[in-house]
Structure formats: C-alpha cells, structure tokens
Design an enzyme around this catalytic site. Structure first.
Site, PDB file in Angstrom:
ATOM      1  N   GLU A 163      45.038  14.791 -11.782  1.00  0.00           N
ATOM      2  CA  GLU A 163      44.545  15.270 -10.488  1.00  0.00           C
ATOM      3  C   GLU A 163      43.828  16.615 -10.533  1.00  0.00           C
ATOM      4  O   GLU A 163      44.362  17.632 -10.063  1.00  0.00           O
ATOM      5  CB  GLU A 163      45.692  15.368  -9.482  1.00  0.00           C
ATOM      6  CG  GLU A 163      46.353  14.062  -9.202  1.00  0.00           C
ATOM      7  CD  GLU A 163      47.339  14.139  -8.033  1.00  0.00           C
ATOM      8  OE1 GLU A 163      47.311  15.132  -7.298  1.00  0.00           O
ATOM      9  OE2 GLU A 163      48.108  13.194  -7.860  1.00  0.00           O
ATOM     10  N   GLU A 353      50.180   6.830 -10.538  1.00  0.00           N
ATOM     11  CA  GLU A 353      51.271   7.343  -9.695  1.00  0.00           C
ATOM     12  C   GLU A 353      51.232   6.673  -8.334  1.00  0.00           C
ATOM     13  O   GLU A 353      50.161   6.542  -7.739  1.00  0.00           O
ATOM     14  CB  GLU A 353      51.124   8.848  -9.423  1.00  0.00           C
ATOM     15  CG  GLU A 353      51.604   9.743 -10.515  1.00  0.00           C
ATOM     16  CD  GLU A 353      51.438  11.219 -10.142  1.00  0.00           C
ATOM     17  OE1 GLU A 353      51.520  11.569  -8.944  1.00  0.00           O
ATOM     18  OE2 GLU A 353      51.212  12.009 -11.066  1.00  0.00           O
TER      19      GLU A 353
HETATM   20  C1  GCO Z   1      50.683  14.797  -7.877  1.00  0.00           C
HETATM   21  C2  GCO Z   1      51.386  15.049  -9.064  1.00  0.00           C
HETATM   22  C3  GCO Z   1      52.856  14.844  -9.024  1.00  0.00           C
HETATM   23  C4  GCO Z   1      53.538  14.918  -7.684  1.00  0.00           C
HETATM   24  C5  GCO Z   1      53.529  13.611  -6.956  1.00  0.00           C
HETATM   25  C6  GCO Z   1      54.186  13.657  -5.603  1.00  0.00           C
HETATM   26  O1  GCO Z   1      50.034  13.808  -7.902  1.00  0.00           O
HETATM   27  O2  GCO Z   1      50.746  15.548  -6.922  1.00  0.00           O
HETATM   28  O3  GCO Z   1      50.836  14.296 -10.069  1.00  0.00           O
HETATM   29  O4  GCO Z   1      53.192  15.871  -9.843  1.00  0.00           O
HETATM   30  O5  GCO Z   1      54.831  15.327  -7.844  1.00  0.00           O
HETATM   31  O6  GCO Z   1      52.226  13.195  -6.752  1.00  0.00           O
HETATM   32  O7  GCO Z   1      53.526  14.571  -4.793  1.00  0.00           O
END
Ligand code: GCO
Length: 448
Positions: A163, A353
């Site tokens: 990200e 994710e």
């Molecule tokens: C993100 C990160 C994670 C977060 C998850 C929940 O995408 O923000 O990769 O580290 O913890 O997404 O917010």
C-alpha cells in the site's frame, strides 16, 4: 466453476504489527518505533515494542497456521532488523530470524510469501530525507538484495511494497501514519517517483537474481466504486471513479501507482493537473518501473462512495452496516475490484488482504464466537467467487489477519485476527472464524 484447484488460501501479517522485540538482537529503529508513542498520533500512546511478541513465539504461530490449514503465509521483513541503519551494516541475527521462519513454514507445508516493505521505514534513512532523497531507490535496492540473496533459495512469492497509498498518503500527506508528516504536492510527487522506482528496481532484481523461479507482485490498495446498477452506463461511471487520479488526494489513487507500473505512463488526469511538477523517468528508469509482474495484488476492505454520497453505490445510509473500525460492509467490492483491475491491467488477481475488525473477546466458555467475522468473510468470498465464475483469473485470497495485532494509529483497539491475542499474557486463542476458514480451505471454497 469456482476457485481453481491450486488456489492459494492464506493469512497475512506485517513485521511492525506483530514482531515486537523492537530493540533486540541488533535491530535498528524504524519510524514507527521512533514516533508511535509521542502521545499525539496513536490511540492510548500504544506502540509495537512488544506487539504479539512474534519474534519469540514464531514457532507457536506457525503451529497455529498449520492447525488452521493455511496454505500460504504473507509476512513482511523488518528492514532495520536486517540492516539496522537501512544501508551498510548487515545484522546476521535478523537474517537468521527470517531464515528460520521460512524453514519452519516450509517444514509445515506453508508457502512463504514475503512483503519486502510494509511501512516500517528505517529511522536513519528517514533522517536523510527518506523517500524524498534521490538516493532512496538505491537504498531500497540494497535492502532488497540482502533479503532476496538470503531467502530466495526457499521463497518464490514476492510482494515488493504494501500500500504505497498509505505509506505516502497517510504517512506524508495527511500525517496520520508515521512519520506523521504533511508535505506539499511537489514533494509527494517526488516521493511517489522514488517509491515507484524502488519497486521497479526491486522487481527487476528479484526477476533476474532469485535462486528459485519468482512470482512477483505488489500490494496496493485504492478506491473501488461499486456501480449503482448493472447498466453499462453505471458500470462505466464506477470504473471511471475507481481509477480517478485528480486533485490533492492523488497519492490515494490506484491509477497513480498502477498505471506507471502496468501501463508505462502516469494517468492523464495527473499530468493535466500538475504539469511540470510530475517528475519524469528516463527511458531506462521506465524499463525498471514496468518490469513485468506476475499478479495484481489488492488489499481491499470496502467500497468507496461515488461522486456524491450514495451516487454510485448504496453504501452510505443511516444506520449503515459497518465493522468495528467504521468501514462499511460492501462485499461486492471483491467482485468489482477484481473485474476492474483485471480489465485495466491484465494480470491475474490475488487479494493480498481482506478481513474484518470485530468486537471480539474470549467468552465464558473459553472460546471466541466471532460470528460477524464469519458472516463478513462469507459474503466477501462469495462475491470474489463470482469473479472466478466469470472467468477472471484469481490466484489466491490472503486474509488479514492471522492474529490480532497493532493496528497503526488505532493501537490495539481493533482486532482483525482469526486468532485472538490476549496481550498481557500473549495467550493465543483460535476464534470460531479460524475454524470456519479451515473448512473453507479444505473445501476450496465449495461450501461458501
Ligand atoms: C493496511 C495494512 C495492514 C492493516 C490492515 C487493516 O492495508 O492498512 O496493510 O497493515 O493492518 O489493512 O487496516
């Protein structure tokens, strides 16, 4: 037809969020170590100093993954654990930690999937200007080389960056993530350039030097707008909004990061708006930035609203369903984002994710009955399956997260795990959703 036979069912974590041991065995400080507890940015002044103590409990954590039937584990390497100053001196103990972890995963039939960088930027390099420094992509390459040279004999799945939207947007535009700074558009564009080039140099290095055949991607997030109905007009409007790149919030856009990587150009909206402020790449640099990738990774949790509230999606209304962190329940986002990203970038998709923050606790019977998470995941995975049924190539689904952990500026108030962590005792308890996920994996999603 549902998910492919070799579909990868996984779980994800990130170094700063779980490891703890922030100053042990020669690890250097990163920007989250340095700035989390300054009292203004993270809820209850919490930090990752101990987190889930995974640095000491990794064997137990791998055993839990095995019990859950997880096929792949996505984790990130802490840059300063292996290069305490970001560049230069190598910390062998740090390398050994990841090397042992990889061995243990493989011994338990779990495929390691490494995120090279998940936001824990070295403090020593931050002090030299961080991503604004023209040397920063060389620093990133140096770090990547150490990781790849030490682990690519056993690791074949690589994610260069997690990200960049949040790293640059939250960290450097809005100051809600470390280093908690607010920069102007010109500086943000320079950082973006160096991040893209870092990705390119890393991908190129992995492609040409990994000791086993590499499967390479990156893990952006980005807005996705769901069409209001199935009409061609609504779908086009939603697509346009999904790839929007205008205005000061450009660091949060998908196309700002992905068009250069996959299409070899900045989005027109950006160059129209910022003109000469948009830093160019030389032809050789473009070659690196566009190093061909094997998949499009996506971290996706919810759909965004359209131009006006409620215009393209019906997600905003009084009493809307939302998770503990306040994100709306919008399962179809997994279908639409897979479709939109595949159609624009032409790469197979991995959801790197997706998951839910829920109000979990250990019940009087000693178990964690997180039925809302099961419902959330069922809905999202059904929508994802629809994409598979329509022929969009989907390689995998990696749930966020294996276990409860440090949720950045929310501290420990948000629990995303399939495994409950009682932080004072570090006791792990597999939640109902963990056992449910095990069944989903065993049936390859047939039972959804
Ligand atoms: C993100 C990160 C994670 C977060 C998850 C929940 O995408 O923000 O990769 O580290 O913890 O997404 O917010």
């Amino acid at each position: 037809m549902g998910f492919s036979k070799d579909f990868i069912w996984g779980a994800a974590t990130a170094s700063y969020q779980i490891e703890g041991a922030y100053n042990e065995d020669g690890k250097g400080l990163n920007i989250w170590d340095a700035f989390s507890s300054d009292g203004t940015h993270v809820k209850y002044k919490e930090n990752g100093n101990v987190a889930c103590d995974h640095y000491h409990r990794w064997k137990e954590d791998v055993a839990i993954m095995k019990e859950l039937g997880i096929k792949a584990y996505r984790f990130s390497v802490s840059w300063t654990r292996i290069l305490p100053d970001g560049i230069g001196r190598i910390n062998e103990k740090g390398i050994k930690f990841y090397s042992d972890l990889v061995d243990e995963l493989i011994a338990n039939n779990i495929t390691p999937m490494i995120t090279i960088y998940h936001w824990d930027y070295p403090l020593a390099l931050h002090d030299k200007g961080g991503w604004r420094n023209p040397e920063s992509s060389e620093w990133f390459l140096e770090y990547t080389k150490v990781v790849v040279d030490s682990l690519s004999d056993r690791v074949s799945y690589w994610i260069t960056l997690n990200e960049p939207q949040c790293d640059i947007g939250c960290g450097n535009k809005d100051g809600t993530h470390a280093p908690f700074e607010k920069h102007n558009a010109r500086d943000l564009l320079i950082m973006g350039r160096n991040v893209l080039l870092s990705h390119g140099k890393a991908a190129d290095y992995i492609r040409n030097n990994a000791k086993t055949k590499a499967t390479i991607g990156y893990a952006p997030t980005g807005p996705c707008v769901i069409p209001r109905d199935d009409s061609a007009e609504a779908i086009e409007k939603a697509r346009k909004k999904t790839f929007w790149c205008g205005g000061p919030a450009f660091p949060y856009s998908s196309s700002y990061w992905s068009d250069p990587i996959f299409l070899g150009k900045y989005p027109d909206e950006l160059t129209e708006e910022y003109g000469d402020l948009v830093p160019e790449f030389t032809p050789d640099e473009w070659k690196l930035v566009t190093t061909p990738l094997d998949f499009y990774g996506m971290n996706i949790y919810f759909a965004n609203e359209g131009e006006k509230e409620g215009e393209y999606s019906d997600i905003y209304f009084q009493g809307k369903m939302s998770t503990n962190i306040g994100w709306p329940l919008t399962p179809d986002v997994l279908y639409w984002s897979s479709k939109f990203m595949y159609e624009r970038y032409g790469k197979p998709i991995i959801i790197t994710e997706n998951g839910m923050a829920s109000h979990d606790w250990v019940c009087v019977d000693g178990k964690v009955h997180d039925s809302y998470r099961i419902d959330y995941l069922t809905r999202y995975l059904r929508a994802y399956k629809r994409a598979a049924e329509e022929g969009i190539p989907l390689l995998g689904y990696i749930q966020w997260s294996l276990m409860d952990n440090f949720e950045w500026s929310h501290g420990y108030t948000q629990r995303f795990g399939m495994v409950y962590v009682d932080y004072p005792t570090q006791k792990r308890t597999i939640k109902d959703s963990g056992y449910w996920y095990k069944n989903v994996i065993e049936s390859n999603g047939e039972n959804l």
